[in-house]
Write an enzyme that holds these catalytic residues in place. Sequence first.
Site, PDB file in Angstrom:
ATOM      1  N   SER A 182       0.791  -1.231   0.000  1.00 13.78           N
ATOM      2  CA  SER A 182       0.000   0.000   0.000  1.00 13.78           C
ATOM      3  C   SER A 182       0.823   1.281   0.000  1.00 13.78           C
ATOM      4  O   SER A 182       0.291   2.347  -0.281  1.00 13.78           O
ATOM      5  CB  SER A 182      -0.943   0.005   1.191  1.00 13.78           C
ATOM      6  OG  SER A 182      -0.210   0.005   2.385  1.00 13.78           O
ATOM      7  N   HIS A 210      -5.410  -4.759   0.099  1.00 16.06           N
ATOM      8  CA  HIS A 210      -5.545  -3.664  -0.861  1.00 16.06           C
ATOM      9  C   HIS A 210      -5.862  -4.156  -2.282  1.00 16.06           C
ATOM     10  O   HIS A 210      -5.876  -3.360  -3.219  1.00 16.06           O
ATOM     11  CB  HIS A 210      -4.283  -2.789  -0.874  1.00 16.06           C
ATOM     12  CG  HIS A 210      -4.159  -1.930   0.341  1.00 16.06           C
ATOM     13  ND1 HIS A 210      -4.700  -0.665   0.421  1.00 16.06           N
ATOM     14  CD2 HIS A 210      -3.589  -2.176   1.545  1.00 16.06           C
ATOM     15  CE1 HIS A 210      -4.455  -0.148   1.618  1.00 16.06           C
ATOM     16  NE2 HIS A 210      -3.778  -1.057   2.315  1.00 16.06           N
ATOM     17  N   LYS A 241     -11.505  -1.976   3.682  1.00 19.58           N
ATOM     18  CA  LYS A 241     -10.973  -1.118   2.639  1.00 19.58           C
ATOM     19  C   LYS A 241     -12.008  -0.991   1.506  1.00 19.58           C
ATOM     20  O   LYS A 241     -12.989  -0.290   1.689  1.00 19.58           O
ATOM     21  CB  LYS A 241      -9.609  -1.613   2.206  1.00 19.58           C
ATOM     22  CG  LYS A 241      -8.623  -1.262   3.333  1.00 19.58           C
ATOM     23  CD  LYS A 241      -7.299  -1.866   3.337  1.00 19.58           C
ATOM     24  CE  LYS A 241      -6.576  -1.389   4.596  1.00 19.58           C
ATOM     25  NZ  LYS A 241      -5.577  -2.331   5.068  1.00 19.58           N
TER      26      LYS A 241
HETATM   27  C1  LIG Z   1      -5.168  -2.614   6.393  1.00 18.17           C
HETATM   28  C2  LIG Z   1      -4.463  -3.910   6.345  1.00 18.17           C
HETATM   29  C3  LIG Z   1      -4.744  -4.903   7.290  1.00 18.17           C
HETATM   30  C4  LIG Z   1      -5.679  -4.676   8.435  1.00 18.17           C
HETATM   31  O1  LIG Z   1      -7.012  -4.761   8.040  1.00 18.17           O
HETATM   32  P1  LIG Z   1      -8.159  -4.337   9.047  1.00 18.17           P
HETATM   33  O2  LIG Z   1      -9.349  -5.063   8.552  1.00 18.17           O
HETATM   34  O3  LIG Z   1      -8.297  -2.851   8.962  1.00 18.17           O
HETATM   35  O4  LIG Z   1      -7.737  -4.789  10.407  1.00 18.17           O
HETATM   36  C5  LIG Z   1      -4.098  -6.122   7.170  1.00 18.17           C
HETATM   37  N1  LIG Z   1      -3.212  -6.340   6.180  1.00 18.17           N
HETATM   38  C6  LIG Z   1      -2.913  -5.407   5.256  1.00 18.17           C
HETATM   39  C7  LIG Z   1      -1.938  -5.711   4.165  1.00 18.17           C
HETATM   40  C8  LIG Z   1      -3.530  -4.161   5.312  1.00 18.17           C
HETATM   41  O5  LIG Z   1      -3.225  -3.233   4.406  1.00 18.17           O
END
Ligand SMILES: *Cc1c(COP(=O)(O)O)cnc(C)c1O
Length: 394
Positions: A182, A210, A241
């Site tokens: 990301s 992502h 997301k």
């Molecule tokens: C945002 C993210 C998470 C965490 O996800 P949540 O559902 O917000 O806890 C885990 N792994 C990656 C690669 C992320 O970008």
Amino acid sequence: MKDIMQFIPDELARLKEEGLYTNIKTLESPQGAWVTIDGKKKLNFCSNNYLGLANHPEIRKAAKEAIDKYGVGPGAVRTIAGTMSLHKELEEKLARFKKVEATMVVQSGFTANLSVIPALVGKGDIIYSDELNHASIIDGCRLSRAEIKVYKHNDMDSLEELLKADKDLDCRKLIVTDGVFSMDGDIAPLDKIVELGEKYGAMTMVDDAHGEGVLGEGGRGIVDHFGLHGRCDVEVGTFSKALGVMGGCIAGKKELIEYLNQKARPFLFSSALTVPDTAAVSKAVDLLMESEELVQRLWDNGKYFKAEMQKLGFDTGKSETPITPVMIGDAKVATEFSKRLFDEDIFATKIGYPTVPKGKARIRVMISAAHSKEDLDFALEKFAKVGKEMGLIK
Ligand SMILES: *Cc1c(COP(=O)(O)O)cnc(C)c1O
């Protein structure tokens, strides 16, 4: 006597001195293309709300209706009395969406990683982890107590070298990677990773936080993007997301999911995803299965913005997705750029050390399907204005 809590103010002072202290901004409006901060509207380039679903009317409605029918809280962990028909329906729907045998829904993407990794490997086993993997993968690896071997970012020679050196060791091996990274918006070469896993007898796992709702047909994710159905052993996803809600998902073979239902500690010891979250995610998946329009708009927006920024003379790094890093280099310059953009009503964060290497500070623009062409043109005008004032572009 020594104050045993003195380390706390000391550390806070150090963070402030070194410019590492995060001033947390508060939104006074729903998540969307524009948000209200300190009573003023700002164009939002900071959220992971890729498809604009966080405040979608049909999803809001689904959450409200579910509350009227099932209440709010699950009341227990999934294995005791917290599994509701809503959870089962969502798991079955996700399996159809992702074209896998089965899925398991947990409270977040973070807990999904903590659920899977320690259940698959333990003491005496080995994990091969990309050096830029997300913090929740790193924490899951640490919790497992397996040995962690870090390979160079997306570098298949580096990964193969480690696997080759261990090829005679008789233990469980797990390769784990983010799907889309990301900070740069680049994509893991999952096809090559799976090939190496198959060649050296290592399990493969991808965290597609992502990529979910972004990559693949209609946003089905990185496994679909590379056509690796049934070959990548574990796919982790998040609903926080592109899906616009909250919650996490693990997808794979039936037996893997049955095993995790018995073994994953956040599934056994932390209560289930709430009723409105579960219903909202379920509706979000329906919307993705009905139409690819939002995913297409996200990519169109990303391509347009990136191309126009490059025309202005900005370096947008090596992104292969709608995530658009604007490479600056010096952390102080990036901080100043972000501040001045904010004064021009553009909300785009600076990302600096330790999230990215020293000297690689940037402004990260998170493009969304929620942005209109006018929004993007407004932003381009402001980026050009501030960029010229600061001497970053001509
Ligand atoms: C945002 C993210 C998470 C965490 O996800 P949540 O559902 O917000 O806890 C885990 N792994 C990656 C690669 C992320 O970008």
